[in-house]
Design a protein around this motif. Structure first.
Motif: not given
Lengths: 388, 388
Positions: A13, A16-17, A19-20
């Motif tokens: 998670l 992903l964050n 990366l965001a």
DNA sequence: GTTACTTTTGAAGGTCTCCATAATTAGTAA
DNA sequence: TTACTAATTATGGAGACCTTCAAAAGTAAC
């Protein structure tokens, strides 16, 4: 079916964050945590956590807070687009072009080196070496700072980066460009056909921006194509896509001959310069020249129509050297395409000019990095040159 | 650049893991928690958590434990592939076909209804209604149980599901198939050209399985194409891709005429049946018939070569009614393609036969559901028919 | 029928990442 | 100096994951 995104534990998670956050920040000026929080959808505290981690990793950098606002000044962070560099190299007949760009795709240094059209393999490669060295020096970089490079060349290129067949320069056939340029720079070296790179450039920063399906025509002393399908460069199963000109019935091989047949130029004109005279005469209204241009346009349109019918692109982009004469070439081309096609795409002229191939090479390098550094499946990599 | 996967809070992680479990389980027999844990990469306790939640939601169902193993018998769970259904409808000239398949793509019921080739619009639509009703009844379903349906038809179809142009059946032009079939079933109704669906079927369960780039030729009374690029059906910007046969210089319009010119059939033979006689005679060695077949193959190869040169597919699949005569058609076709192309793809015959279009329609329905129910971006939806 | 073995199940404890909320801080403006 | 504004910092809590271990439920051997 579709490639599956594996789930995982909590660290996934965070990946992903992270990366965001990077995605939001790339290609934009420095942002505050509050702004980042808003754009990523994360909470303020979480955003801070992620940003601090990214800063520690080296992907982000704090910059001077903006002055002159209300309230407590916010820290601002920027993406370290200069953490890595890419090269775009265009090996043309008359010119070698090298662009150095940062991770945002901003071109920071440009080198143009003329090379004789008659130059052989060794001489041309030496010119490439010199141009790359000059570009690196100008940017204050060494080959080790280059995370990825792409070479554009005419001819068919295999997946390993070797020129399989070059019609224009027979001596060029067999040259292992990936290997050669790989000696100069650290990262992965990609080799791609010049027409394809020009097509890619047009969808990135040219007239085909945001178009999903594009047929690019490189019209010049050679005729080539680049196909963009679903927003991606289409190479085909064995890198041989777009060779429609090879079909005897369509005859792109013959297309040039119409221009060569022109007798209105001064005696002794280099055949390579002949085309310019034809277009110029046509522009002035010379009826024979107009007829020659029309015949050329017809031959070109034949292949183009086949591509348009096959792919139904949103856009046809006319590029290459002859696109400078679009004022006399575009209309007849459009008419011939309209005669043959079911649905008529927009037909426009390239705006990138000579830079297109090198710019496309930069873009391809960036796309390569995108897959290896910023991929959703693998998460964000460390800000160092990825392994070859 | 690429579509970005937004991060989020912990529930997002659960979404992804639930999706991963469903992905592992789909199209497979019931699995134990331990097996699921191994295949998803999740820990045993987490897997159990996710599975219980999915069972509660209705996506998973517990089945009888397997007997006769060592150790404590494990609970087993299966994907409830019968939670929803899709239809694949092929409206052909002589036959209406309706397939009902579950969410695993397993075809559970098949209905074939003959329809006169001369049947008009109303009659043909009525036959479709009857066939759909019969198929639903056989499956014990109502229209409300259908989550998605796809209709295959000849002719050009627009994005809204209307037949824009049908050359073979002029009366068919303008019929709003999505709307018509939408009255019979609950879910989204897609409408697509039959050649494209056949191409899709070949990459799903036919000879082109796992191929990324495929040119499909529908050779029959009509000639059509379906293009698979990067594993996905290519439609083009305005759904007009693959119309290479419209190019006058390539002349697929003329291709049929060669077969029609055959005079060796019994007098009064329906022109539609003529082709069969030609192929049969060629098979027996009749030299004139062989010549006719060769001329037809050449015309077909002209367009096929244009597609091959443009796209460089891994595979060319010959389908349609004439593919039954591949034994006399394939060799001349291959020779003609080899004459013209730079890289020669594999050229093979379809194995799906008459079912191809309907099967492709099933597949397209499933792909639609895949995007709306099992998408990584939105997470797993509830196991009910998605809104139109 | 008991015992040993195998595998699954269930429960406990811990860590990580996120969120919401409230108190504190560092500026600008009056 | 005081009010205002917006960012920072701190706290508490919830959800989802992991590892570990004891209990349970079968089969196989004696």
């Amino acid at each position: 079916m579709t490639e599956q995104l594996a789930g995982g534990d909590l660290s996934r998670l965070r990946q992903l964050n992270a990366l965001a956050v990077v995605h939001v920040l790339r290609g934009r000026p420095a942002l505050t945590l509050t702004e980042l929080s808003r754009d990523t959808g994360l909470s303020r505290p979480s955003t801070e956590d992620v940003v601090l981690q990214l800063q520690h990793q080296g992907w982000l950098e704090e910059v001077q807070p903006a002055s002159g606002g209300m309230g407590r000044p916010a820290r601002r962070y920027r993406f370290r687009s200069d953490a890595g560099w890419v090269l775009g190299i265009d090996i043309g007949g008359h010119t070698i072009r090298v662009l150095a760009a940062d991770l945002d795709g901003e071109v920071r240094h440009t080198v143009r080196t003329p090379v004789a059209i008659t130059a052989g393999r060794a001489e041309r490669l030496a010119a490439v070496d010199a141009a790359v060295a000059e570009c690196l020096a100008a940017a204050g970089l060494t080959g080790a700072d280059i995370w990825a490079a792409t070479v554009g060349t005419s001819g068919l290129v295999d997946a390993a980066g070797r020129v399989v067949l070059s019609v224009a320069f027979p001596e060029w056939t067999g040259v292992h460009l990936a290997q050669h340029v790989g000696r100069l720079v650290g990262g992965t070296v990609l080799v791609e056909n010049d027409s394809r790179l020009a097509a890619l450039a047009e969808t990135w920063r040219g007239v085909a921006r945001y178009a999903q399906h594009v047929v690019y025509l490189l019209a010049g002393l050679r005729t080539g194509t680049g196909l963009i399908i679903d927003g991606r460069l289409h190479r085909g199963f064995a890198q041989a896509a777009g060779e429609i000109g090879a079909l005897p019935e369509l005859g792109w091989i013959r297309a040039q001959e119409h221009l060569r047949s022109w007798t209105g130029a001064p005696a002794g004109t280099d055949p390579d310069d002949l085309a310019g005279y034809v277009f110029a005469s046509a522009r002035e209204g010379d009826r024979k020249a107009v007829a020659v241009v029309r015949r050329y346009a017809k031959e070109l349109a034949l292949g183009a129509s086949a591509l348009v019918l096959a792919l139904d692109p949103q856009l046809v982009v006319l590029g290459g050297g002859f696109s400078r004469s679009a004022d006399v070439l575009l209309d007849p081309l459009r008419r011939e395409i309209e005669k043959r096609c079911v649905r008529i795409p927009e037909i426009v002229t390239s705006t990138l000019g000579d830079e297109a191939v090198a710019l496309g090479a930069v873009k391809l390098s960036l796309e390569h990095l995108q897959e290896h550094l910023f991929d959703v499946r693998t998460g964000l990599a460390a800000p160092v040159r990825p392994a070859r």
